[in-house]
Write a protein that holds these residues in place. Structure first.
Motif, PDB file in Angstrom:
ATOM      1  N   ARG A  72      69.951  -6.357  40.871  1.00  0.00           N
ATOM      2  CA  ARG A  72      69.234  -5.102  40.762  1.00  0.00           C
ATOM      3  C   ARG A  72      69.777  -4.011  41.431  1.00  0.00           C
ATOM      4  NH1 ARG A  72      63.302  -5.214  43.584  1.00  0.00           N
ATOM      5  NH2 ARG A  72      64.087  -6.977  44.777  1.00  0.00           N
ATOM      6  N   GLU A  93      63.675   1.423  38.955  1.00  0.00           N
ATOM      7  CA  GLU A  93      63.921  -0.317  38.811  1.00  0.00           C
ATOM      8  C   GLU A  93      65.070  -0.260  37.672  1.00  0.00           C
ATOM      9  OE1 GLU A  93      62.803  -1.345  41.757  1.00  0.00           O
ATOM     10  OE2 GLU A  93      62.563  -3.577  41.589  1.00  0.00           O
ATOM     11  N   ASN A 134      66.511  -3.581  36.357  1.00  0.00           N
ATOM     12  CA  ASN A 134      67.059  -4.750  36.857  1.00  0.00           C
ATOM     13  C   ASN A 134      68.360  -5.382  36.279  1.00  0.00           C
ATOM     14  OD1 ASN A 134      64.321  -5.845  38.039  1.00  0.00           O
ATOM     15  ND2 ASN A 134      63.566  -5.735  36.172  1.00  0.00           N
TER      16      ASN A 134
END
Lengths: 97, 385
Positions: free
Chosen positions: A76, A56, A58
């Motif tokens: 994101r 991930e 951000n």
């Protein structure tokens, strides 16, 4: 690196991999990243030479390739998502000051 | 290790043996072309500048023209001018004759017009070609090589494979005592801190950072964000997202050696080893200035493909894009795409490139030479009037 390698991670600090061939949506790849093997599913087609996220990222965080920041995430970005001009922008000199 | 080259009166050694016809002003270009056009071994420079230029711009144009004439790949020179231009032909000729080679000068206005000038020029060049034919190649130490490095039409394969392989070869040239030029300052933006860290001194590191800041500010002054104009649409289609990503891939060409010197556009290195030359990213301007600075040979990586070459220096094209090598085999010399498949090591690919550099220096023609690519463009820094 074997004949079947479809993507490459250049540096351990990277949070994107580069596809060496076009990878279809929903395809799963096992990627070696930071000493661990991770299974990553493509969220869309990733064309040959393009990048996908390994984890991930951000909004506002650095996208890292070659062990260095190559840009900033505009939104994101999820693992397996195509990371390119639609969701990554260059760091300007103003960001660095 | 040696290559077979041509020793010149000033002690430098070349990889080619041209007679060069230089129009010192655009108005003399066509006449220069008529002189060189039909004579094998003679080349002309497609120069459109040389008048209406002032200050740094004038100096830069003159430096490039003199640099080309002085380059050791050139046996002798004919400068053709008009007679009323800002950079007189005689001034260019005088700058070149400091190298000890034969330099002649003709001006259209005092030679009775373009046809008579072309006729007189052809007679002189034929003499020069006969003399050039008598010079033979001899063994020259690899330490006398100045290799220009460049990337153009890059895609994702450039940073992943062809640039690192060229970097390996760059290290081999430097290990032999030779010189490698890294240039193209706008495409250092985002990676300049890495090159600066390798500088021999803090002063040299500062020069690297000042050079990249200059280019970025120049774009900002004209209302542009350089990071929006670069990468190109082709780079983006090929997977490169930002200028930083492109630059980080570009710097691999420079190998791992320390940075010895930062030099301005079209100047000659005063040191051996890895040199940074401050140049535009425009492929032909960059190529022009490295050759003007004395590079006798250039190694050029590409992913999308480009045919460009230099009038007086062999330009070896390298790619790690296997598809490109198949479809543009008339323009690309070396394929290192097996690196991406894992069936060749970096060391092996780098060694192959080094060997190709050495045989090309000794006379093997590149695809760009076979195509007759004579690309030449001078970067202008000021207004011309």
């Amino acid at each position: 690196m074997g004949q079947k390698t479809k993507a490459i991670v250049i540096n351990d600090r990277d949070n994107v991999a580069t596809a060496l061939v076009s990878i279809e949506a929903d395809a799963s790849l096992v990627i070696e990243h930071q000493g661990r093997r991770k299974e990553i599913t493509m969220r869309s087609v990733v064309p040959a030479g393009h990048k996908f996220a390994l984890c991930e990222i951000n909004r506002g965080e650095y996208v890292v390739k070659y062990g260095e920041p190559i840009g900033i995430a505009l939104v994101r970005i999820r693992p397996g998502e195509h990371a390119h001009v639609h969701n990554v922008r260059s760091r300007s000199r103003r960001d660095e000051e | 290790m040696t290559f077979q080259g041509f020793r010149r009166p000033d002690g430098k050694a070349g990889t080619r043996n041209y007679v060069l016809v230089i129009p010192s002003v655009g108005c003399a270009q066509h006449t220069a072309q008529s002189v060189a056009g039909s004579l094998k071994g003679a080349v002309y420079l497609p120069n459109t500048l040389g008048c209406g230029q002032i200050g740094a711009d004038r100096e830069q144009t003159k430096r490039v023209l003199v640099g080309f004439g002085t380059n050791p790949n050139v046996f002798s020179v004919l400068v053709v001018g008009l007679g009323c231009e800002s950079i007189p032909a005689k001034e260019v000729a005088a700058g070149i004759s400091a190298s000890g080679k034969r330099v002649e000068c003709l001006e259209i206005q005092s030679s009775g017009g373009p046809r008579r000038t072309a006729g007189a020029g052809r007679r002189l060049v034929k003499e020069m070609l006969a003399d050039a034919a008598r010079v033979e190649r001899e063994p020259i130490p690899a330490s006398e090589l100045i290799l220009g490095t460049e990337c153009g039409g890059s895609d994702y394969t450039s940073g992943l494979a062809s640039n690192p392989a060229l970097g390996f070869a760059s290290d081999l040239i430097i290990a032999e005592g030779g010189t490698v030029i890294l240039s193209e300052t706008p495409e250092l933006i985002g990676a300049e801190h890495i090159i600066a860290k390798r500088a021999r001194s803090r002063g040299i590191a500062r020069e690297v950072l000042e050079a990249t800041a200059w280019w970025e500010n120049k774009a900002i002054e004209s209302g542009q964000d350089i990071r929006e104009a670069n990468p190109s649409p082709g780079n983006i289609a090929g997977g490169i997202t930002t200028l930083e990503e492109k630059s980080l891939g570009c710097i691999y060409k420079a190998g791992t050696a320390p940075l010895e010197e930062v030099i301005p556009y079209a100047c000659s290195p005063s040191k051996k080893g890895l040199i940074f030359m401050d140049t535009p990213a425009h492929d032909i301007e960059q190529l022009t200035d490295m050759v003007a600075g004395g590079a006798q040979i250039v190694a050029f990586t590409t992913g999308r493909g480009t045919p460009i070459g230099s009038p007086i220096a062999p330009v070896i094209k390298l790619t790690a894009n296997g598809e490109l090598y198949r479809t543009m085999s008339d323009a690309i010399d070396v394929d290192v795409s097996r690196l991406l498949k894992g069936s060749e090591t970096l060391k092996h690919a780098g060694q192959r490139i080094f060997e190709r550099i050495m045989v090309t220096a000794s006379g093997k023609r590149t695809k760009a030479e076979r195509l007759g690519q004579r690309d030449f463009c001078i970067f202008t820094v000021g207004t011309h009037i």
